[in-house]
Design an enzyme around this catalytic site. Structure first.
Site, PDB file in Angstrom:
ATOM      1  N   TYR A  24       0.851  -1.194   0.000  1.00  0.00           N
ATOM      2  CA  TYR A  24       0.000   0.000   0.000  1.00  0.00           C
ATOM      3  C   TYR A  24       0.889   1.247   0.000  1.00  0.00           C
ATOM      4  O   TYR A  24       2.053   1.169   0.358  1.00  0.00           O
ATOM      5  CB  TYR A  24      -1.000   0.005   1.161  1.00  0.00           C
ATOM      6  CG  TYR A  24      -0.426  -0.119   2.554  1.00  0.00           C
ATOM      7  CD1 TYR A  24      -0.215   1.017   3.335  1.00  0.00           C
ATOM      8  CD2 TYR A  24      -0.142  -1.359   3.102  1.00  0.00           C
ATOM      9  CE1 TYR A  24       0.286   0.900   4.631  1.00  0.00           C
ATOM     10  CE2 TYR A  24       0.360  -1.480   4.399  1.00  0.00           C
ATOM     11  CZ  TYR A  24       0.575  -0.343   5.145  1.00  0.00           C
ATOM     12  OH  TYR A  24       1.069  -0.452   6.418  1.00  0.00           O
ATOM     13  N   HIS A  71       5.933  -0.339   1.208  1.00  0.00           N
ATOM     14  CA  HIS A  71       5.680   0.659   0.177  1.00  0.00           C
ATOM     15  C   HIS A  71       6.620   0.514  -1.022  1.00  0.00           C
ATOM     16  O   HIS A  71       7.754   0.079  -0.883  1.00  0.00           O
ATOM     17  CB  HIS A  71       5.827   2.066   0.754  1.00  0.00           C
ATOM     18  CG  HIS A  71       5.131   2.235   2.053  1.00  0.00           C
ATOM     19  ND1 HIS A  71       3.794   1.936   2.209  1.00  0.00           N
ATOM     20  CD2 HIS A  71       5.569   2.616   3.263  1.00  0.00           C
ATOM     21  CE1 HIS A  71       3.462   2.160   3.470  1.00  0.00           C
ATOM     22  NE2 HIS A  71       4.520   2.565   4.125  1.00  0.00           N
TER      23      HIS A  71
END
Ligand SMILES: *[C@@H]1O[C@H](CO)[C@@H](O)[C@H](O)[C@H]1NC(C)=O
Ligand SMILES: *[C@@H]1O[C@H](CO)[C@@H](O)[C@H](O)[C@H]1NC(C)=O
Ligand SMILES: *[C@@H]1O[C@H](CO)[C@@H](O)[C@H](O)[C@H]1NC(C)=O
Length: 315
Positions: A243, A291
């Site tokens: 994410y 990430h």
């Protein structure tokens, strides 16, 4: 459906009207018509409004969902199902819905966002925490923006000449919470339902003592909609990484608040070290956890090349 005759008739009417218009225009000055047309085109009062004259990113920016949760902007079941995997949320959508309902008994059910208008130029400074802010002297430049968004721990005290003193919006989640003054918007990024419960607890009057670090003005709280996180992940990062990072989402969020965006304090310093301006990190290797760090950085560089943002990389 129009018949062929009907279509021809419509076409002829349009042609006639155009001809009349031309005749009319030639007799009178073009000026008022021209300025009316310009006004319609210019959506803000800056020299250049975010995506004006740009095509590659315009569509994806225009397609953004509304960023904040509100009573009028709930999270769909699909988006919830994506979000609940980020940090292994076990509880169901019904519990999420109940919690959100409670939030809006305390916080503004529709967060305040100044709308775009041809009469104003809304400028944003997005300030990350990179060590490349050290000795940058960006302080006055940052403070010159209408909206100054900081994130996570990001302090100003003692660092004013490099990072500025003004904070209109501060992005955080429970693990990164810091003290806020009464005039700063808390922009809350929830990654699990417990985060929302934490927010509720911290602003429930009798619990105020629970976390003295985290005060702030409940009237200025705005909560990022999981829908916006999913949009960032899918539309901007091609689903790379688990994410998006807080910093990256904050840059995209600023597109929804401002017509002109400057980005500070992202990426490594000139020696290639990754650190924070307010502390030395022991592990200098780039670790971006869940990430897609490099991907995000490349998008930010590209946005700069396309003149959608101004990206300040430090001294
Ligand atoms: C939760 O809220 C969403 C958005 O309003 C709605 O679509 C969904 O049906 C609700 N689900 C439950 C189980 O309450
Ligand atoms: C904070 O601001 C609110 C208005 O949003 C006001 O009602 C309140 O009195 C202020 N509190 C302090 C401590 O200044
Ligand atoms: C950057 O990293 C190098 C090598 O690890 C080190 O010698 C230097 O002191 C670091 N610079 C800063 C400003 O941290």
């Amino acid at each position: 459906m129009l018949s062929t005759v009907g279509k021809t008739r419509v076409l002829l009417t349009i042609l006639c009207l155009t001809a009349t218009g031309l005749f009319y225009k030639s007799k009178w000055s073009l000026q008022p018509l021209f300025s009316l047309w310009l006004q319609e085109l210019h959506v803000c009062n800056c020299q250049q409004c975010l995506t004006e004259g740009e095509h590659e990113f315009k569509t994806v920016i225009d397609e953004s969902p509304k960023p904040f949760l509100s009573t009028q902007n709930p999270t769909s079941e699909d988006d919830f199902n994506w979000w609940k995997k980020l940090q292994r949320e076990q509880r169901p959508l019904s519990f999420f819905n109940e919690t959100v309902k409670k939030l809006f008994t305390i916080f503004p059910p529709i967060p305040e966002v100044e709308a775009q208008s041809p009469d104003r130029c809304r400028t944003c400074a997005v300030v990350g925490n990179s060590g490349n802010l050290r000795r940058s002297h960006y302080g006055p430049l940052i403070d010159d923006h209408n909206i100054v968004i900081r994130m996570n721990y990001g302090p100003t005290k003692g660092f004013e000449s490099d990072v500025g003193a003004k904070t209109t919006h501060h992005v955080m989640y429970p693990e990164s919470a810091t003290y806020l003054d009464n005039n700063t918007h808390l922009v809350f990024f929830p990654f699990k339902i417990n985060d929302l419960l934490w927010l509720l607890n911290n602003f429930t009057p009798q619990d105020n003592v629970q976390n003295p670090k985290m005060r702030g003005n409940k009237d200025l709280v705005m909560i990022l909609n999981p829908t916006f996180m999913k949009y960032t992940h899918e539309m901007w990062l091609g689903k790379k990484g688990r994410y998006p990072s807080t910093g990256f989402m904050t840059v995209l969020l600023s597109f929804q608040l401002c017509d002109e965006v400057s980005v500070f304090g992202f990426g490594a310093d000139t020696d290639g070290n990754w650190s924070h301006y307010f502390e030395m990190l022991r592990n200098k290797k780039l670790r971006t956890g869940p990430h897609a760090g490099m991907q995000e950085y490349e998008v930010i560089q590209k946005l700069h090349q396309k003149q959608i943002i101004r990206f300040f990389k430090g001294p």
